[in-house]
Scaffold this motif. Structure first.
Motif, PDB file in Angstrom:
ATOM      1  N   LYS A  11       0.816  -1.215   0.000  1.00  0.00           N
ATOM      2  CA  LYS A  11       0.000   0.000   0.000  1.00  0.00           C
ATOM      3  C   LYS A  11       0.852   1.268   0.000  1.00  0.00           C
ATOM      4  N   LYS A  12       1.874   1.320   0.826  1.00  0.00           N
ATOM      5  CA  LYS A  12       2.716   2.519   0.915  1.00  0.00           C
ATOM      6  C   LYS A  12       3.423   2.790  -0.415  1.00  0.00           C
ATOM      7  N   ARG A  14       2.491   1.653  -3.386  1.00  0.00           N
ATOM      8  CA  ARG A  14       1.464   1.962  -4.393  1.00  0.00           C
ATOM      9  C   ARG A  14       1.078   3.439  -4.309  1.00  0.00           C
ATOM     10  N   GLU A  15       0.862   3.942  -3.099  1.00  0.00           N
ATOM     11  CA  GLU A  15       0.492   5.349  -2.921  1.00  0.00           C
ATOM     12  C   GLU A  15       1.611   6.269  -3.421  1.00  0.00           C
ATOM     13  N   GLN A  16       2.878   5.883  -3.188  1.00  0.00           N
ATOM     14  CA  GLN A  16       4.005   6.678  -3.656  1.00  0.00           C
ATOM     15  C   GLN A  16       4.035   6.724  -5.188  1.00  0.00           C
TER      16      GLN A  16
END
Length: 124
Positions: A11-12, A14-16
């Motif tokens: 998730k981290k 992907r968000e970046q």
């Protein structure tokens, strides 16, 4: 308008990547819509809604390879980042771009520039 889908189980990360794509779009003054998904089933559901201009796969290990081989779209739409060296496989599949992790803004900008230039030149 360019549509981009990012598939990454982290998730981290992907968000970046989503932020990198938006930033690139802003800098190039391109209108970009970006969607994120975590895995192949979620990506499959997203693709049923419409074919994006670019698909970014940033999954680790064989998971990324499996996702790439399950999608039956033009390989010129794919940007693939992996923690393993799948460069030869990416070349054989005629993918637009392959890079090693970690994903940085510079790598993402280079990959997106290459894809956008290819698409614009071919008139796709």
């Amino acid at each position: 308008m360019w549509s981009v889908v990012v598939c990454d189980s982290g998730k981290k990360e992907r968000e970046q990547i989503l932020l990198f794509v938006r930033r690139f779009g802003d800098e190039m003054k391109w209108e970009v819509t970006v969607k994120g998904c975590a895995d192949w089933p979620e990506l499959y559901e997203t693709l049923k809604q419409g074919e994006p201009d670019v698909i970014i796969i940033a999954q680790d290990g064989v998971e990324g390879l499996n996702t790439i081989t399950n999608i039956h779209l033009s390989p010129r739409k794919f940007i693939w980042f992996s923690d393993l060296d799948f460069g030869v496989q990416a070349y054989r599949m005629c993918l637009a771009w392959f890079g090693s992790k970690p994903v940085t803004y510079q790598k993402m900008a280079q990959a997106l520039t290459q894809i956008m230039e290819t698409v614009v030149k071919k008139g796709d």
